[in-house]
Design a protein around this motif. Structure first.
Motif, PDB file in Angstrom:
ATOM      1  N   MET A   1       0.839  -1.217   0.000  1.00 55.00           N
ATOM      2  CA  MET A   1       0.000   0.000   0.000  1.00 55.00           C
ATOM      3  C   MET A   1       0.867   1.258   0.000  1.00 55.00           C
ATOM      4  O   MET A   1       0.582   2.232  -0.702  1.00 55.00           O
ATOM      5  CB  MET A   1      -0.944  -0.004   1.212  1.00 55.00           C
ATOM      6  N   VAL A   2       1.954   1.232   0.763  1.00 56.23           N
ATOM      7  CA  VAL A   2       2.855   2.392   0.792  1.00 56.23           C
ATOM      8  C   VAL A   2       3.539   2.540  -0.574  1.00 56.23           C
ATOM      9  O   VAL A   2       3.596   3.640  -1.137  1.00 56.23           O
ATOM     10  CB  VAL A   2       3.900   2.243   1.920  1.00 56.23           C
ATOM     11  N   LEU A   3       4.026   1.431  -1.128  1.00 55.73           N
ATOM     12  CA  LEU A   3       4.707   1.501  -2.424  1.00 55.73           C
ATOM     13  C   LEU A   3       3.746   1.979  -3.512  1.00 55.73           C
ATOM     14  O   LEU A   3       4.120   2.768  -4.381  1.00 55.73           O
ATOM     15  CB  LEU A   3       5.313   0.139  -2.773  1.00 55.73           C
ATOM     16  N   ASP A   4       2.510   1.544  -3.433  1.00 59.91           N
ATOM     17  CA  ASP A   4       1.487   1.966  -4.397  1.00 59.91           C
ATOM     18  C   ASP A   4       1.292   3.488  -4.336  1.00 59.91           C
ATOM     19  O   ASP A   4       1.237   4.165  -5.368  1.00 59.91           O
ATOM     20  CB  ASP A   4       0.175   1.242  -4.046  1.00 59.91           C
ATOM     21  N   ARG A   5       1.249   4.025  -3.120  1.00 58.26           N
ATOM     22  CA  ARG A   5       1.058   5.480  -2.995  1.00 58.26           C
ATOM     23  C   ARG A   5       2.289   6.239  -3.500  1.00 58.26           C
ATOM     24  O   ARG A   5       2.173   7.261  -4.167  1.00 58.26           O
ATOM     25  CB  ARG A   5       0.717   5.856  -1.542  1.00 58.26           C
ATOM     26  N   LEU A   6       3.470   5.706  -3.180  1.00 58.71           N
ATOM     27  CA  LEU A   6       4.688   6.374  -3.655  1.00 58.71           C
ATOM     28  C   LEU A   6       4.734   6.383  -5.183  1.00 58.71           C
ATOM     29  O   LEU A   6       5.105   7.377  -5.803  1.00 58.71           O
ATOM     30  CB  LEU A   6       5.934   5.680  -3.087  1.00 58.71           C
ATOM     31  N   GLU A   7       4.293   5.283  -5.777  1.00 57.85           N
ATOM     32  CA  GLU A   7       4.328   5.209  -7.248  1.00 57.85           C
ATOM     33  C   GLU A   7       3.382   6.240  -7.862  1.00 57.85           C
ATOM     34  O   GLU A   7       3.632   6.774  -8.941  1.00 57.85           O
ATOM     35  CB  GLU A   7       3.954   3.788  -7.692  1.00 57.85           C
ATOM     36  N   ARG A   8       2.287   6.530  -7.138  1.00 61.94           N
ATOM     37  CA  ARG A   8       1.336   7.538  -7.634  1.00 61.94           C
ATOM     38  C   ARG A   8       1.777   8.961  -7.287  1.00 61.94           C
ATOM     39  O   ARG A   8       1.033   9.908  -7.498  1.00 61.94           O
ATOM     40  CB  ARG A   8      -0.027   7.335  -6.970  1.00 61.94           C
ATOM     41  N   GLY A   9       2.928   9.078  -6.609  1.00 63.73           N
ATOM     42  CA  GLY A   9       3.399  10.399  -6.211  1.00 63.73           C
ATOM     43  C   GLY A   9       2.654  10.932  -4.991  1.00 63.73           C
ATOM     44  O   GLY A   9       2.638  12.144  -4.738  1.00 63.73           O
ATOM     45  N   GLU A  10       2.038  10.007  -4.214  1.00 67.16           N
ATOM     46  CA  GLU A  10       1.278  10.431  -3.025  1.00 67.16           C
ATOM     47  C   GLU A  10       2.048  10.060  -1.764  1.00 67.16           C
ATOM     48  O   GLU A  10       2.930   9.201  -1.796  1.00 67.16           O
ATOM     49  CB  GLU A  10      -0.091   9.734  -3.010  1.00 67.16           C
ATOM     50  N   ARG A  11       1.671  10.715  -0.655  1.00 64.63           N
ATOM     51  CA  ARG A  11       2.334  10.384   0.611  1.00 64.63           C
ATOM     52  C   ARG A  11       1.673   9.152   1.235  1.00 64.63           C
ATOM     53  O   ARG A  11       0.459   8.966   1.109  1.00 64.63           O
ATOM     54  CB  ARG A  11       2.207  11.583   1.572  1.00 64.63           C
ATOM     55  N   PRO A  12       2.463   8.323   1.944  1.00 58.57           N
ATOM     56  CA  PRO A  12       1.849   7.190   2.656  1.00 58.57           C
ATOM     57  C   PRO A  12       0.872   7.698   3.716  1.00 58.57           C
ATOM     58  O   PRO A  12       1.003   8.837   4.179  1.00 58.57           O
ATOM     59  CB  PRO A  12       3.034   6.499   3.328  1.00 58.57           C
ATOM     60  N   LYS A  13      -0.061   6.831   4.098  1.00 59.44           N
ATOM     61  CA  LYS A  13      -1.033   7.210   5.138  1.00 59.44           C
ATOM     62  C   LYS A  13      -0.811   6.365   6.380  1.00 59.44           C
ATOM     63  O   LYS A  13      -0.556   5.162   6.279  1.00 59.44           O
ATOM     64  CB  LYS A  13      -2.453   6.936   4.646  1.00 59.44           C
ATOM     65  N   ILE A  14      -0.952   7.011   7.521  1.00 58.42           N
ATOM     66  CA  ILE A  14      -0.978   6.271   8.785  1.00 58.42           C
ATOM     67  C   ILE A  14      -2.371   6.463   9.381  1.00 58.42           C
ATOM     68  O   ILE A  14      -2.839   7.599   9.519  1.00 58.42           O
ATOM     69  CB  ILE A  14       0.090   6.798   9.767  1.00 58.42           C
ATOM     70  N   PHE A  15      -3.038   5.344   9.694  1.00 58.43           N
ATOM     71  CA  PHE A  15      -4.372   5.426  10.276  1.00 58.43           C
ATOM     72  C   PHE A  15      -4.266   5.370  11.797  1.00 58.43           C
ATOM     73  O   PHE A  15      -4.269   4.312  12.391  1.00 58.43           O
ATOM     74  CB  PHE A  15      -5.261   4.300   9.730  1.00 58.43           C
TER      75      PHE A  15
ATOM     76  N   ALA B   1      11.514  -6.228  -5.420  1.00 54.37           N
ATOM     77  CA  ALA B   1      10.454  -6.887  -6.204  1.00 54.37           C
ATOM     78  C   ALA B   1       9.539  -5.853  -6.852  1.00 54.37           C
ATOM     79  O   ALA B   1       9.119  -6.011  -8.000  1.00 54.37           O
ATOM     80  CB  ALA B   1       9.645  -7.814  -5.299  1.00 54.37           C
ATOM     81  N   TRP B   2       9.227  -4.799  -6.110  1.00 54.32           N
ATOM     82  CA  TRP B   2       8.373  -3.754  -6.690  1.00 54.32           C
ATOM     83  C   TRP B   2       9.058  -3.144  -7.920  1.00 54.32           C
ATOM     84  O   TRP B   2       8.447  -2.953  -8.964  1.00 54.32           O
ATOM     85  CB  TRP B   2       8.083  -2.669  -5.644  1.00 54.32           C
ATOM     86  N   GLN B   3      10.357  -2.910  -7.792  1.00 53.38           N
ATOM     87  CA  GLN B   3      11.101  -2.287  -8.894  1.00 53.38           C
ATOM     88  C   GLN B   3      11.258  -3.232 -10.089  1.00 53.38           C
ATOM     89  O   GLN B   3      11.465  -2.773 -11.210  1.00 53.38           O
ATOM     90  CB  GLN B   3      12.481  -1.816  -8.405  1.00 53.38           C
ATOM     91  N   ALA B   4      11.147  -4.532  -9.833  1.00 54.40           N
ATOM     92  CA  ALA B   4      11.231  -5.501 -10.938  1.00 54.40           C
ATOM     93  C   ALA B   4       9.881  -5.645 -11.642  1.00 54.40           C
ATOM     94  O   ALA B   4       9.782  -6.285 -12.688  1.00 54.40           O
ATOM     95  CB  ALA B   4      11.677  -6.863 -10.399  1.00 54.40           C
ATOM     96  N   GLY B   5       8.835  -5.087 -11.065  1.00 54.16           N
ATOM     97  CA  GLY B   5       7.484  -5.260 -11.598  1.00 54.16           C
ATOM     98  C   GLY B   5       7.063  -4.145 -12.542  1.00 54.16           C
ATOM     99  O   GLY B   5       7.866  -3.277 -12.913  1.00 54.16           O
ATOM    100  N   PRO B   6       5.776  -4.165 -12.897  1.00 45.94           N
ATOM    101  CA  PRO B   6       5.291  -3.233 -13.926  1.00 45.94           C
ATOM    102  C   PRO B   6       5.146  -1.789 -13.436  1.00 45.94           C
ATOM    103  O   PRO B   6       4.951  -0.894 -14.247  1.00 45.94           O
ATOM    104  CB  PRO B   6       3.916  -3.808 -14.284  1.00 45.94           C
ATOM    105  N   ARG B   7       5.231  -1.581 -12.125  1.00 49.02           N
ATOM    106  CA  ARG B   7       4.993  -0.223 -11.617  1.00 49.02           C
ATOM    107  C   ARG B   7       6.239   0.347 -10.943  1.00 49.02           C
ATOM    108  O   ARG B   7       6.168   1.012  -9.898  1.00 49.02           O
ATOM    109  CB  ARG B   7       3.796  -0.239 -10.658  1.00 49.02           C
ATOM    110  N   ARG B   8       7.384   0.092 -11.552  1.00 45.50           N
ATOM    111  CA  ARG B   8       8.673   0.590 -11.072  1.00 45.50           C
ATOM    112  C   ARG B   8       8.593   2.097 -10.767  1.00 45.50           C
ATOM    113  O   ARG B   8       7.941   2.860 -11.485  1.00 45.50           O
ATOM    114  CB  ARG B   8       9.676   0.339 -12.205  1.00 45.50           C
ATOM    115  N   ILE B   9       9.243   2.493  -9.661  1.00 43.97           N
ATOM    116  CA  ILE B   9       9.228   3.909  -9.285  1.00 43.97           C
ATOM    117  C   ILE B   9      10.562   4.534  -9.694  1.00 43.97           C
ATOM    118  O   ILE B   9      11.610   4.154  -9.173  1.00 43.97           O
ATOM    119  CB  ILE B   9       9.024   4.081  -7.759  1.00 43.97           C
TER     120      ILE B   9
END
Ligand code: NAD
Length: 327
Positions: free
Chosen positions: A192-206, A317-325
């Motif tokens: 979830m954090v990596l997904d937000r970073l890839e979108r250029g968004e800040r991580p969220k803490i609930f 692994a994230w960087q090896a995938g389709p949504r590399r940052i």
């Protein structure tokens, strides 16, 4: 030795498939590919079928007989808590129905060894520092309930027809044993954090006002490769004639806070991970950490990787995938 891995094309299952192949076993994967990916199973035989379908028992019995299956590792399940709250009957049909079909087929085919993917969700919200295996049975959502019932079914089959059964209760699984086997779902904290970073968004803490040292929730993070190794230890345990335990926590006994995980992702990625603070989510316990004492003593298994290794492998692994940052 031939092992059938249900859900072997999924995140955790694919790691176990690879380890079984590395120790020279034949592997048959049964998977409906609803969230799995056939490219993750190497040279294993893939049988594409829905375990929860009405005609699954005959098909599964046929697969076990045809391939001379000796043991089963059962991952295939739906795993989204929120979805289980919205669609409880479907979750029971999928997870409990799928388990019932599997057990019936195993009995029909004379396959008497089963390792079952259970979860820390069976514990609900225990008010203790370290959760031990005796505290299960207090799930607070239909997903967790299906895991409690799955354990009951496995045990009942042991009484009824001699099934050798072990449930592994996973804590917070993350990381990747190989870069191409990262977690493809965006459901747990690290993706979830990596997904937000890839979108250029800040991580969220609930919630940062929990009664923990930094105010954020603490969980027990386990490297998926360590978790996969626990399955091989559990399969070996099923060969013992004397087995005094049938449910084990797969955790480390050490917790990390949400803030620590996010900071570690910042270190591994070199990206600013300053989070936004949101209100608490209902149903999140402040602390959920599993005692690993029983599994260490009984199966001789102990987690090797700590948070830095978990996060660096997840990042790779994230960087090896389709949504590399990229920078
Ligand atoms: N990932 C976690 O953090 C976590 C934590 C605790 C427990 N678990 C449990 O571990 C198991 C594996 O989780 P995962 O993270 O690898 O999930 P995943 O979604 O990546 O893998 C599940 C696999 O099962 C298959 N599947 C699902 N329903 C099926 C059905 N009815 N018939 C045939 N195949 C089916 C999917 O296609 C997929 O390949 C699940 O039982 C899950 O509840 C996971």
């Amino acid at each position: 030795m031939t092992t059938l891995v249900t859900g072997g094309a999924g995140y955790i299952g694919a790691h176990v498939v690879r380890l079984l192949q590395q120790r020279g076993e034949d592997v048959v994967v049964v998977d409906d590919l609803s969230t799995g990916d056939a490219s993750r199973i190497g040279g294993a035989t893939l049988v594409e079928l829905d375990l929860a379908a009405c005609d699954a028992v005959d098909a599964l019995t046929g697969v076990m007989t045809k391939h001379g299956v000796d043991a089963v590792v059962h991952f295939a399940a739906r795993k989204q808590v929120g979805e289980s709250v919205a669609r409880p009957a479907w979750y029971y049909q999928q997870n409990v129905g799928g388990m019932a079909n599997l057990l019936t087929a195993m009995e029909n085919a004379g396959v008497d060894r089963l390792v079952f993917s259970s979860s820390a969700a069976t514990y609900g919200q225990p008010d203790v520092e370290l959760v031990d295996e005796k505290m299960a049975g207090h799930a607070i959502n239909p997903y967790g309930e299906t895991k409690v019932v799955g354990e009951w079914l496995g045990r009942a089959a042991g009484v009824a027809w001699g099934l050798r059964f072990v449930a592994l209760r996973y804590f917070n699984v993350a990381g990747a044993g190989w870069p191409e086997l990262g977690d493809p779902a965006v459901l747990n904290l690290v993706p979830m954090v990596l997904d937000r970073l890839e979108r250029g968004e800040r991580p969220k803490i609930f919630g940062d006002d929990y009664p923990t040292p930094d105010g954020t929730c603490i969980r027990d993070y386990i490297h998926v490769l360590d978790l996969a190794k626990a399955h091989l230890a559990a399969l070996d345990y099923l060969d013992h004639d004397e087995r005094h335990h049938d449910a084990f926590n797969v955790g480390t006994g050490t917790g990390s806070s949400v803030r620590e995980v996010i900071d570690e992702i910042g270190r591994a990625s070199g990206i600013d991970t300053t989070p936004d603070i949101e209100p608490r989510r209902p149903g999140d316990p402040a602390l959920l950490v599993g005692s690993p004492v029983l599994i260490e003593r009984t199966l001789g298994w102990k987690a090797e990787a700590g948070l830095p290794e978990i996060i660096s492998s997840a990042w790779e692994a994230w960087q090896a995938g389709p949504r590399r940052i990229d920078d």
